[in-house]
Structure formats: C-alpha cells, structure tokens
Enzyme design. Structure first.
Site, PDB file in Angstrom:
ATOM      1  N   ARG A 233       0.816  -1.240   0.000  1.00 41.48           N
ATOM      2  CA  ARG A 233       0.000   0.000   0.000  1.00 41.48           C
ATOM      3  C   ARG A 233       0.841   1.277   0.000  1.00 41.48           C
ATOM      4  NH1 ARG A 233      -3.167  -3.115   3.445  1.00 41.48           N
ATOM      5  NH2 ARG A 233      -4.981  -3.902   2.325  1.00 41.48           N
TER       6      ARG A 233
ATOM      7  N   ARG B 200      -0.735  22.091 -14.628  1.00 39.71           N
ATOM      8  CA  ARG B 200       0.220  21.024 -14.965  1.00 39.71           C
ATOM      9  C   ARG B 200      -0.026  20.462 -16.363  1.00 39.71           C
ATOM     10  NH1 ARG B 200       2.634  16.120 -11.123  1.00 39.71           N
ATOM     11  NH2 ARG B 200       3.985  15.305 -12.736  1.00 39.71           N
TER      12      ARG B 200
ATOM     13  N   LYS C 180       4.617  11.478 -11.120  1.00 41.34           N
ATOM     14  CA  LYS C 180       3.696  10.725 -11.985  1.00 41.34           C
ATOM     15  C   LYS C 180       4.340   9.391 -12.285  1.00 41.34           C
ATOM     16  CE  LYS C 180       0.889  13.584 -15.049  1.00 41.34           C
ATOM     17  NZ  LYS C 180       0.738  13.855 -16.488  1.00 41.34           N
TER      18      LYS C 180
ATOM     19  N   HIS D 160       2.377  16.196 -26.369  1.00 42.11           N
ATOM     20  CA  HIS D 160       2.191  14.824 -25.899  1.00 42.11           C
ATOM     21  C   HIS D 160       0.895  14.163 -26.362  1.00 42.11           C
ATOM     22  CE1 HIS D 160       5.705  15.603 -23.520  1.00 42.11           C
ATOM     23  NE2 HIS D 160       5.663  14.417 -22.952  1.00 42.11           N
TER      24      HIS D 160
ATOM     25  N   ASN E 114       2.025  18.780 -20.970  1.00 34.09           N
ATOM     26  CA  ASN E 114       1.685  17.810 -22.022  1.00 34.09           C
ATOM     27  C   ASN E 114       1.838  18.403 -23.429  1.00 34.09           C
ATOM     28  OD1 ASN E 114       1.080  15.836 -20.166  1.00 34.09           O
ATOM     29  ND2 ASN E 114      -1.038  16.529 -19.948  1.00 34.09           N
TER      30      ASN E 114
ATOM     31  N   HIS F 151      10.343   8.205 -26.913  1.00 34.97           N
ATOM     32  CA  HIS F 151       9.379   9.171 -26.394  1.00 34.97           C
ATOM     33  C   HIS F 151       9.712  10.581 -26.909  1.00 34.97           C
ATOM     34  CE1 HIS F 151       6.507  10.871 -23.587  1.00 34.97           C
ATOM     35  NE2 HIS F 151       7.438  11.675 -23.116  1.00 34.97           N
TER      36      HIS F 151
ATOM     37  N   HIS G 146       2.004  10.809 -27.634  1.00 34.74           N
ATOM     38  CA  HIS G 146       1.616   9.540 -26.995  1.00 34.74           C
ATOM     39  C   HIS G 146       0.852   8.638 -27.977  1.00 34.74           C
ATOM     40  CE1 HIS G 146       1.800  10.923 -22.496  1.00 34.74           C
ATOM     41  NE2 HIS G 146       2.980  10.572 -22.976  1.00 34.74           N
TER      42      HIS G 146
ATOM     43  N   GLU H 161      -2.482  17.651 -11.509  1.00 33.96           N
ATOM     44  CA  GLU H 161      -2.878  18.007 -12.875  1.00 33.96           C
ATOM     45  C   GLU H 161      -4.340  18.390 -13.018  1.00 33.96           C
ATOM     46  OE1 GLU H 161      -0.834  15.743 -15.971  1.00 33.96           O
ATOM     47  OE2 GLU H 161      -2.529  16.120 -17.297  1.00 33.96           O
TER      48      GLU H 161
ATOM     49  N   GLU I  86      12.272  17.042 -24.184  1.00 34.58           N
ATOM     50  CA  GLU I  86      11.528  17.522 -23.001  1.00 34.58           C
ATOM     51  C   GLU I  86      12.116  18.835 -22.489  1.00 34.58           C
ATOM     52  OE1 GLU I  86       8.800  16.029 -22.236  1.00 34.58           O
ATOM     53  OE2 GLU I  86       8.992  13.837 -22.152  1.00 34.58           O
TER      54      GLU I  86
ATOM     55  N   LYS J 220       9.799  22.540 -14.114  1.00 37.97           N
ATOM     56  CA  LYS J 220       8.844  21.475 -13.785  1.00 37.97           C
ATOM     57  C   LYS J 220       8.447  21.535 -12.312  1.00 37.97           C
ATOM     58  CE  LYS J 220       7.440  16.789 -14.395  1.00 37.97           C
ATOM     59  NZ  LYS J 220       7.657  15.490 -14.993  1.00 37.97           N
TER      60      LYS J 220
HETATM   61  N1  LIG Z   1       6.729  10.468 -15.197  1.00 34.34           N
HETATM   62  C1  LIG Z   1       6.895  11.506 -15.970  1.00 34.34           C
HETATM   63  O1  LIG Z   1       6.565  12.632 -15.591  1.00 34.34           O
HETATM   64  C2  LIG Z   1       7.500  11.316 -17.335  1.00 34.34           C
HETATM   65  C3  LIG Z   1       7.923  12.434 -18.083  1.00 34.34           C
HETATM   66  C4  LIG Z   1       8.544  12.220 -19.308  1.00 34.34           C
HETATM   67  C5  LIG Z   1       8.741  10.927 -19.774  1.00 34.34           C
HETATM   68  N2  LIG Z   1       8.310   9.863 -19.019  1.00 34.34           N
HETATM   69  C6  LIG Z   1       8.501   8.492 -19.482  1.00 34.34           C
HETATM   70  O2  LIG Z   1       9.911   8.235 -19.587  1.00 34.34           O
HETATM   71  C7  LIG Z   1      10.092   7.139 -20.482  1.00 34.34           C
HETATM   72  C8  LIG Z   1      11.281   7.382 -21.372  1.00 34.34           C
HETATM   73  O3  LIG Z   1      12.446   7.483 -20.590  1.00 34.34           O
HETATM   74  P1  LIG Z   1      13.903   7.435 -21.230  1.00 34.34           P
HETATM   75  O4  LIG Z   1      13.910   8.216 -22.462  1.00 34.34           O
HETATM   76  O5  LIG Z   1      14.847   7.774 -20.155  1.00 34.34           O
HETATM   77  O6  LIG Z   1      14.040   5.919 -21.715  1.00 34.34           O
HETATM   78  P2  LIG Z   1      14.702   4.606 -21.078  1.00 34.34           P
HETATM   79  O7  LIG Z   1      14.475   4.571 -19.624  1.00 34.34           O
HETATM   80  O8  LIG Z   1      14.202   3.470 -21.892  1.00 34.34           O
HETATM   81  O9  LIG Z   1      16.271   4.797 -21.365  1.00 34.34           O
HETATM   82  C9  LIG Z   1      16.744   4.840 -22.676  1.00 34.34           C
HETATM   83  C10 LIG Z   1      17.881   3.830 -22.909  1.00 34.34           C
HETATM   84  O10 LIG Z   1      19.081   4.294 -22.302  1.00 34.34           O
HETATM   85  C11 LIG Z   1      19.660   3.259 -21.495  1.00 34.34           C
HETATM   86  N3  LIG Z   1      20.383   3.963 -20.426  1.00 34.34           N
HETATM   87  C12 LIG Z   1      19.861   4.649 -19.393  1.00 34.34           C
HETATM   88  N4  LIG Z   1      20.814   5.298 -18.721  1.00 34.34           N
HETATM   89  C13 LIG Z   1      21.994   4.999 -19.304  1.00 34.34           C
HETATM   90  C14 LIG Z   1      23.345   5.401 -19.079  1.00 34.34           C
HETATM   91  N5  LIG Z   1      23.666   6.293 -18.134  1.00 34.34           N
HETATM   92  N6  LIG Z   1      24.306   4.879 -19.872  1.00 34.34           N
HETATM   93  C15 LIG Z   1      23.974   4.025 -20.878  1.00 34.34           C
HETATM   94  N7  LIG Z   1      22.719   3.647 -21.169  1.00 34.34           N
HETATM   95  C16 LIG Z   1      21.742   4.132 -20.396  1.00 34.34           C
HETATM   96  C17 LIG Z   1      18.485   2.436 -21.065  1.00 34.34           C
HETATM   97  O11 LIG Z   1      18.870   1.134 -20.707  1.00 34.34           O
HETATM   98  C18 LIG Z   1      17.629   2.457 -22.328  1.00 34.34           C
HETATM   99  O12 LIG Z   1      18.090   1.493 -23.234  1.00 34.34           O
HETATM  100  C19 LIG Z   1       8.792   6.988 -21.239  1.00 34.34           C
HETATM  101  O13 LIG Z   1       8.129   5.837 -20.803  1.00 34.34           O
HETATM  102  C20 LIG Z   1       7.992   8.219 -20.849  1.00 34.34           C
HETATM  103  O14 LIG Z   1       6.602   7.990 -20.841  1.00 34.34           O
HETATM  104  C21 LIG Z   1       7.695  10.056 -17.832  1.00 34.34           C
HETATM  105 ZN   LIG Z   2       7.179  13.373 -21.965  1.00 34.30          ZN
END
Ligand SMILES: NC(=O)c1ccc[n+]([C@@H]2O[C@H](COP(=O)([O-])OP(=O)(O)OC[C@H]3O[C@@H](n4cnc5c(N)ncnc54)[C@H](O)[C@@H]3O)[C@@H](O)[C@H]2O)c1
Ligand SMILES: [Zn+2]
Length: 363
Positions: free
Chosen positions: A124, A244, A146, A251, A248, A267, A255, A240, A188, A230
C-alpha cells in the site's frame, strides 16, 4: 440515522529536494548509511544500467552493510508493463521485503515510472528515491511523482501519483549515454523552455552544440533550469487539475504515435513530432506567429529530432483512434496545449479532432 464521520482532512508535506552534481552516485551508499531512508533497499534497474551501474551500487551498499537487493528487467519501453510490474513485486515478496523497504529507481524514465509505480502500490505504498541516468529522466520524468505503466491501449494508462523522497542527479551518468538518448532528453528540455521560459529557449539555441557534444557544464545548467520549471508547475498543481496540463505540450499526438507504433519510437522523437504539429495548429488558428514556429522547429532540427513521421507508415486515422482512447472528448473537442508565443503555453478547448486530422494529413 446515526452518522460517524471519518475525519481525514489532514495536511501532508511531500516536499523533497533534487540534488544535481557530478560524482553523487559514488557517495550514495555512504549517504544512505549516514541518513537511512529505510531498513532495506531494493535497487530497481534495467538490463543496460544494471550492468554499468547497478552492480556497483549494490556492492557499495553491501560494503556499507546495508540490507539491499538488485532487481533488473530488460531495457526498453516495452518492459513498462503490468507484466514487469508483477514480476518485480513477486521478486520483492519472495525476498521478504516489507514496509520498511525503500526502492531506489536507478535508470531512465522507464525505470523511474515503473519502479515508482511499484513503490506506490507495494504494501500500500513505500518510499522511493529517483536516481535518473538518462537526460530525459534528469530533466523531466524523475520529478513530479507521476508513475505509471503502459497498456496495449494507451501509454501511461494505469498509474498513480507518488512523490519520491529525493532525486539524486549525477550528470556523470551522461558520459555513457548513447548520443541518440541525448536528443531524446532534449525534446523535453526544449518543451520546458517553449511552455514557460523564452530566455531558457534562447540559452538552448546558443548552447545546443555544446550540449550535443556532452559539455557537462552546459548540460548541468539545462537540467537545473528544466527541473526548476517542472518543480514550479508541479508545486502549483500536483494532481494536474489545471496548470500542470501544459507539461503535455506535444504529448497528445506524441503519446498516440508511441502507442500506435507499439512503443517502437523513442518518447522524445514522438513528442518532437507532436510539438511540430501543435505549433502548426497554433499558427493556423492565429495564436502563434510563423517566425516562432520556425524557431521551434529549427531548434528541434539542431537537436537531431524529427518534425514528421515520414519514415513510418502511420495513417492519420490510426493516430486519431489512439487520441480518442487517451483523452476526454466533449462535442468533438479536446483539451490541447498550444503556444501563443515562445515561453507561453495555454490549454485550448477549441481544438477539434478534425483540426488534428488536417494537420496530420499535411505532414
Ligand atoms: N513520469 C513523468 O513525468 C515522465 C515524463 C517524461 C517521460 N516519461 C517516461 O519516460 C520514459 C522514457 O524514458 P527514457 O527516455 O529515459 O528511456 P529509457 O528509460 O528506456 O532509457 C533509454 C535507454 O538508455 C539506457 N540507459 C539509461 N541510462 C543509461 C546510461 N547512463 N548509460 C547508458 N545507457 C543508459 C536504457 O537502458 C535504455 O536502453 C517513457 O516511458 C515516458 O513515458 C515520464
Ligand atoms: Zn514526456
């Protein structure tokens, strides 16, 4: 009738700090030894980050005699699923980890969103610390609480709000990050500048080459400003309800593209295409001048991000179907984030699905 009131009108303080510097990772275990966040730790990471940094963190923690475990899953957006969440939870249960556990989310946005969601529901709700290792996660996803997983229907469609206890950003992680992931994160960062800060947009225009060459000082400044933008927005509207929503920008279409392509596009790339469509739409509706559209698109170009989806055969109709899944549509109209200048975004309820269809067809 008897009435018993449950009085839950209590104040909670979920404030937390974001630490940004080099070499924070090396000191993380010692820091947790000095100021424990729990009595045991589950380091959740993906297969790439686990190899480079996860094992090292586990060793540092265990050398400090901190009860800790490493749980890893296959890298990539496809793992951000209910199935992986279940696997991680089962592993934590098997290890006997109870309420006194803190999760350390070590990785990019995929790890952060997934591990954060595990933390939100395990027993929980347990605490977690974000240790972002991609530019995208440092500048955006590790902040704001989020957390979610994707489903075949839509991105982030099952999730929660659960704030981390702290965010530890070590920019040295970026030294091992593949080049294309720098561009991914820049989408971003550019978005934050576009929606809130024209001076920061100007800074990015001036420093984009340095950033792409992994100039750590320029990157540090860009990450810090991005976090501030942010953090301000989240502090004003955590759940949101209004403001907030401007985060998006790009997005709604982004998305939809990601889920239509079964998460086979990054992304950042999908959001870049979404922002180009949104800017075109804003210009068409008379909110944004053409010069600003060109400036936005030039910076995206410079960052190595796409304007359109030419190499993917995605019909506008399919993208529209996905948008319908994702959003509340009232009388054919949709809440859509537009710019009225660089540094100023607003939520318009004046955009129709037909408007979006036309923009996508013109791509
Ligand atoms: N929660 C939020 O507010 C929010 C905001 C924006 C994006 N997101 C989410 O974030 C996700 C995308 O994240 P991302 O772009 O970081 O992708 P990811 O986490 O898949 O990382 C990208 C790649 O880089 C590799 N990697 C990570 N760090 C590394 C490092 N230091 N050295 C070598 N390789 C490394 C990972 O293994 C992966 O293959 C999406 O799912 C998106 O929806 C969430
Ligand atoms: Zn995003």
């Amino acid at each position: 009738m008897e009435t018993v009131k449950i009085d839950l009108n209590k104040e909670t303080d979920d404030s937390y700090d974001i630490f940004i510097d080099s070499f924070l990772f090396d000191g993380l275990a010692d820091e947790l030894k000095r100021k424990p966040a729990a009595n045991s730790y589950a380091v959740i990471t993906d297969s790439n980050v686990g190899k480079i940094y996860g094992k090292k963190l586990l060793k540092n923690l265990q050398d400090d005699e901190i009860n800790s475990h490493l749980i890893s899953f296959s890298a990539g957006e496809k793992s951000k699923s209910r199935k992986t969440k279940e696997r991680i939870e089962d592993e934590m249960l098997r290890l006997g980890l109870g309420r006194g556990t803190c999760i350390i989310a070590l990785g990019g946005g995929v790890v952060g969103d997934l591990a954060g969601f595990v933390a939100a529901t395990y027993m929980r709700g347990i605490p977690y610390i974000q240790v972002p290792t991609t530019l995208l996660a440092m500048a955006d996803s590790s902040i704001g609480g989020k957390v979610a997983v994707d489903t075949p229907h839509a991105k982030n469609s099952v999730g929660s709000f659960h704030q981390p206890k702290k965010v530890v950003i070590d920019i040295n992680f970026l030294k091992t990050l593949p080049k294309k992931e720098i561009a991914n994160g820049l989408a971003e960062i550019i978005k934050h500048a576009l929606i809130k800060d024209k001076d920061f947009f100007h800074f990015l225009e001036k420093n984009i080459d340095g950033i792409l060459k992994c100039d750590l000082e320029a990157l540090k400044q860009a990450i810090k400003r991005s976090c501030e933008i942010k953090a301000d927005i989240v502090a004003e509207d955590e759940k949101e309800k209004g403001l907030r929503k401007i985060l998006n920008y790009g997005h709604t279409i982004g998305h939809a593209i990601e889920s239509a392509l079964k998460y086979g596009i990054s992304h950042g790339e999908a959001v870049a295409v979404g922002m180009c469509c949104a800017a075109k739409l804003a210009a068409k509706k008379g909110f944004l001048d053409e010069g600003s559209v060109i400036r936005q698109n030039n910076l995206l170009d410079h960052a190595g991000l796409p304007h359109k989806l030419s190499h993917h055969k995605l019909k506008p109709k399919i993208i529209l179907e996905r948008i319908k899944y994702d959003k509340k549509i009232i009388n054919g109209r949709i809440n859509f984030v537009l710019l009225n200048s660089i540094g100023n975004a607003f939520v318009s309820d004046d955009v129709t699905l037909e408007d979006i269809k036309k923009i996508l067809e013109e791509q």
